[in-house]
Design a protein around this motif. Structure first.
Motif, mmCIF file in Angstrom:
data_model
loop_
_atom_site.group_PDB
_atom_site.id
_atom_site.type_symbol
_atom_site.label_atom_id
_atom_site.label_comp_id
_atom_site.label_asym_id
_atom_site.label_seq_id
_atom_site.Cartn_x
_atom_site.Cartn_y
_atom_site.Cartn_z
ATOM 1 N N GLU A 13 0.791 -1.255 -0.034
ATOM 2 C CA GLU A 13 -0.025 0.072 -0.157
ATOM 3 C C GLU A 13 0.815 1.369 -0.069
ATOM 4 O O GLU A 13 0.518 2.232 -0.759
ATOM 5 C CB GLU A 13 -0.880 0.156 1.339
ATOM 6 C CG GLU A 13 -2.181 -1.038 1.100
ATOM 7 C CD GLU A 13 -1.907 -2.341 1.094
ATOM 8 O OE1 GLU A 13 -0.729 -2.694 1.971
ATOM 9 O OE2 GLU A 13 -2.547 -3.210 0.472
ATOM 10 N N ARG A 14 1.980 1.285 0.691
ATOM 11 C CA ARG A 14 2.927 2.425 0.799
ATOM 12 C C ARG A 14 3.701 2.571 -0.415
ATOM 13 O O ARG A 14 3.742 3.604 -0.878
ATOM 14 C CB ARG A 14 3.932 2.143 2.364
ATOM 15 C CG ARG A 14 4.692 3.487 2.611
ATOM 16 C CD ARG A 14 5.432 3.361 3.786
ATOM 17 N NE ARG A 14 6.214 2.077 3.686
ATOM 18 C CZ ARG A 14 6.247 1.170 4.656
ATOM 19 N NH1 ARG A 14 5.554 1.651 5.593
ATOM 20 N NH2 ARG A 14 7.032 0.324 4.763
ATOM 21 N N THR A 15 4.031 1.308 -0.959
ATOM 22 C CA THR A 15 4.578 1.399 -2.162
ATOM 23 C C THR A 15 3.988 2.071 -3.462
ATOM 24 O O THR A 15 4.439 2.722 -4.084
ATOM 25 C CB THR A 15 5.014 -0.155 -2.627
ATOM 26 O OG1 THR A 15 6.061 -0.757 -1.647
ATOM 27 C CG2 THR A 15 5.767 -0.089 -3.898
ATOM 28 N N PHE A 16 2.685 1.564 -3.270
ATOM 29 C CA PHE A 16 1.785 2.022 -4.386
ATOM 30 C C PHE A 16 1.671 3.501 -4.220
ATOM 31 O O PHE A 16 1.757 4.304 -5.359
ATOM 32 C CB PHE A 16 0.491 1.436 -4.376
ATOM 33 C CG PHE A 16 0.406 -0.189 -5.062
ATOM 34 C CD1 PHE A 16 1.135 -0.452 -6.039
ATOM 35 C CD2 PHE A 16 -0.080 -1.196 -4.539
ATOM 36 C CE1 PHE A 16 1.553 -1.855 -6.746
ATOM 37 C CE2 PHE A 16 0.007 -2.595 -4.782
ATOM 38 C CZ PHE A 16 0.680 -2.674 -5.788
ATOM 39 N N GLN A 17 1.405 4.023 -3.022
ATOM 40 C CA GLN A 17 1.097 5.281 -2.871
ATOM 41 C C GLN A 17 2.356 6.263 -3.239
ATOM 42 O O GLN A 17 2.077 7.412 -4.127
ATOM 43 C CB GLN A 17 0.904 5.718 -1.263
ATOM 44 C CG GLN A 17 -0.500 4.935 -0.727
ATOM 45 C CD GLN A 17 -1.744 5.888 -1.026
ATOM 46 O OE1 GLN A 17 -2.531 5.366 -1.662
ATOM 47 N NE2 GLN A 17 -1.545 7.290 -0.728
ATOM 48 N N GLU A 18 3.364 5.839 -2.837
ATOM 49 C CA GLU A 18 4.590 6.589 -3.319
ATOM 50 C C GLU A 18 4.837 6.809 -4.833
ATOM 51 O O GLU A 18 5.117 7.637 -5.335
ATOM 52 C CB GLU A 18 5.878 6.144 -2.806
ATOM 53 C CG GLU A 18 7.176 6.683 -2.704
ATOM 54 C CD GLU A 18 7.406 8.189 -2.717
ATOM 55 O OE1 GLU A 18 8.121 8.911 -2.973
ATOM 56 O OE2 GLU A 18 6.212 8.693 -1.569
ATOM 57 N N SER A 49 -4.070 5.633 -4.495
ATOM 58 C CA SER A 49 -4.294 7.031 -5.191
ATOM 59 C C SER A 49 -3.220 8.042 -4.777
ATOM 60 O O SER A 49 -2.961 8.010 -3.456
ATOM 61 C CB SER A 49 -5.574 7.443 -5.298
ATOM 62 O OG SER A 49 -5.926 7.671 -4.163
ATOM 63 N N SER A 50 -2.874 9.048 -5.626
ATOM 64 C CA SER A 50 -2.351 10.236 -5.276
ATOM 65 C C SER A 50 -3.296 11.132 -5.436
ATOM 66 O O SER A 50 -3.618 11.286 -6.956
ATOM 67 C CB SER A 50 -1.026 10.428 -5.722
ATOM 68 O OG SER A 50 -0.489 11.677 -5.656
ATOM 69 N N GLY A 51 -3.826 12.068 -4.692
ATOM 70 C CA GLY A 51 -4.933 13.106 -5.156
ATOM 71 C C GLY A 51 -6.215 12.642 -5.043
ATOM 72 O O GLY A 51 -7.293 13.766 -5.285
ATOM 73 N N LEU A 52 -6.633 11.754 -4.443
ATOM 74 C CA LEU A 52 -8.045 11.262 -4.207
ATOM 75 C C LEU A 52 -8.230 11.097 -2.511
ATOM 76 O O LEU A 52 -7.329 10.591 -1.731
ATOM 77 C CB LEU A 52 -8.409 9.888 -4.723
ATOM 78 C CG LEU A 52 -8.686 9.906 -6.274
ATOM 79 C CD1 LEU A 52 -9.093 8.591 -6.716
ATOM 80 C CD2 LEU A 52 -9.889 10.966 -6.552
ATOM 81 N N PRO A 53 -9.072 11.352 -1.980
ATOM 82 C CA PRO A 53 -9.354 11.071 -0.422
ATOM 83 C C PRO A 53 -9.217 9.834 -0.079
ATOM 84 O O PRO A 53 -9.470 8.617 -0.657
ATOM 85 C CB PRO A 53 -11.076 11.441 -0.142
ATOM 86 C CG PRO A 53 -11.344 12.358 -1.351
ATOM 87 C CD PRO A 53 -10.383 11.805 -2.498
ATOM 88 N N ALA A 54 -8.571 9.482 1.094
ATOM 89 C CA ALA A 54 -8.039 8.088 1.602
ATOM 90 C C ALA A 54 -9.418 7.151 1.753
ATOM 91 O O ALA A 54 -9.398 5.962 1.456
ATOM 92 C CB ALA A 54 -7.513 8.068 2.782
ATOM 93 N N THR A 57 -10.502 4.479 -1.127
ATOM 94 C CA THR A 57 -9.882 3.271 -1.477
ATOM 95 C C THR A 57 -10.539 1.899 -0.981
ATOM 96 O O THR A 57 -11.425 1.996 0.189
ATOM 97 C CB THR A 57 -8.771 3.124 -0.475
ATOM 98 O OG1 THR A 57 -7.520 4.076 -0.893
ATOM 99 C CG2 THR A 57 -7.958 1.729 -0.880
ATOM 100 N N GLY A 58 -10.880 1.124 -2.143
ATOM 101 C CA GLY A 58 -11.526 0.112 -1.838
ATOM 102 C C GLY A 58 -13.238 0.410 -1.942
ATOM 103 O O GLY A 58 -14.188 -0.641 -1.932
ATOM 104 N N ARG A 59 -13.725 1.648 -2.244
ATOM 105 C CA ARG A 59 -15.121 1.797 -2.462
ATOM 106 C C ARG A 59 -15.407 2.796 -4.016
ATOM 107 O O ARG A 59 -16.571 2.761 -3.975
ATOM 108 C CB ARG A 59 -15.477 3.001 -1.289
ATOM 109 C CG ARG A 59 -15.379 2.270 0.000
ATOM 110 C CD ARG A 59 -15.878 3.337 1.138
ATOM 111 N NE ARG A 59 -15.753 2.666 2.427
ATOM 112 C CZ ARG A 59 -15.744 3.195 3.505
ATOM 113 N NH1 ARG A 59 -15.389 4.629 3.589
ATOM 114 N NH2 ARG A 59 -15.728 2.513 4.661
ATOM 115 N N LEU A 60 -14.267 3.236 -4.163
ATOM 116 C CA LEU A 60 -14.436 3.847 -5.915
ATOM 117 C C LEU A 60 -14.426 2.915 -6.717
ATOM 118 O O LEU A 60 -13.442 2.174 -6.861
ATOM 119 C CB LEU A 60 -13.274 4.937 -5.654
ATOM 120 C CG LEU A 60 -13.278 6.096 -6.838
ATOM 121 C CD1 LEU A 60 -14.801 6.715 -6.808
ATOM 122 C CD2 LEU A 60 -12.313 6.824 -6.831
#
Length: 188
Positions: A13-18, A49-54, A57-60
């Motif tokens: 999760e951290r890897t994808f975020q970065e 994502s970067s730029g979307l509300p946390a 995640t899992g709901r969009l």
């Protein structure tokens, strides 16, 4: 830089975020997102994502059959459009700013496993070099996504009784240890 981040550790999760933060920055985009394909539902669900509300995640969810995402799925190649991606419910409001959207499918063995979606506020924001950059990243991102899914399954299997699907003894002892540690911290 993105390639070194994707292979850095097992905290996916951290890897994808970065990685998505770097992608958004390099492409001059407001949003970069990783969606996982759900073939049964014919949709993609937000993984990171970067730029979307946390809380997204899992709901969009995005439709796999319409708009720029549908074009990318159909051709199994990057697709660019001048309108926001098509989703269900509240999804469109998170992308209403988008005047340029680039969707890059993540493919493993001819099967789409996910999608990188990059959205910018200005029209024609992405040039061929950025599309090529994301296409080259797609292979590494695909294998990292599949590895994260396999690791998640291993973790679930290691902590679940196969007959009852309830937490097994290992999971119970781990939870007990967490609670004991929490109780000790609260006493101090």
């Amino acid at each position: 830089e993105v390639l070194s981040v994707l292979g850095a550790d097992l905290h996916f999760e951290r890897t994808f975020q970065e990685a998505l933060r770097i992608i958004a920055q390099e492409c001059g985009a407001r949003t970069a997102a990783l969606f996982v394909h759900s073939p049964k539902k014919g949709k993609f669900v937000l993984q990171a994502s970067s730029g979307l509300p946390a809380h997204c995640t899992g709901r969009l969810w995005l439709s796999a059959s319409s708009g720029v995402v549908g074009d990318a799925v159909e051709t199994k190649a990057p697709a660019m459009g001048d309108s926001p991606p098509v989703g269900d419910g509240e999804e469109p409001r998170y992308f209403e700013f988008a005047r340029c959207t680039l969707a890059v499918p993540l493919i493993i063995q001819e099967r789409i496993v996910g999608l990188i979606l990059v959205c910018a506020e200005r029209p024609e924001a992405f040039d061929p070099d950025q599309t090529l950059f994301l296409s080259l990243l797609a292979e590494k991102m695909s294998s990292t996504l599949v590895a994260s899914q396999q690791l998640r399954k291993i973790h679930i299997d290691a902590n679940t009784d196969t007959v009852t699907s309830l937490p097994n003894a290992r999971a119970s002892f781990l939870r007990l240890e967490q609670e004991l540690n929490r109780a000790r911290r609260q006493e101090q």
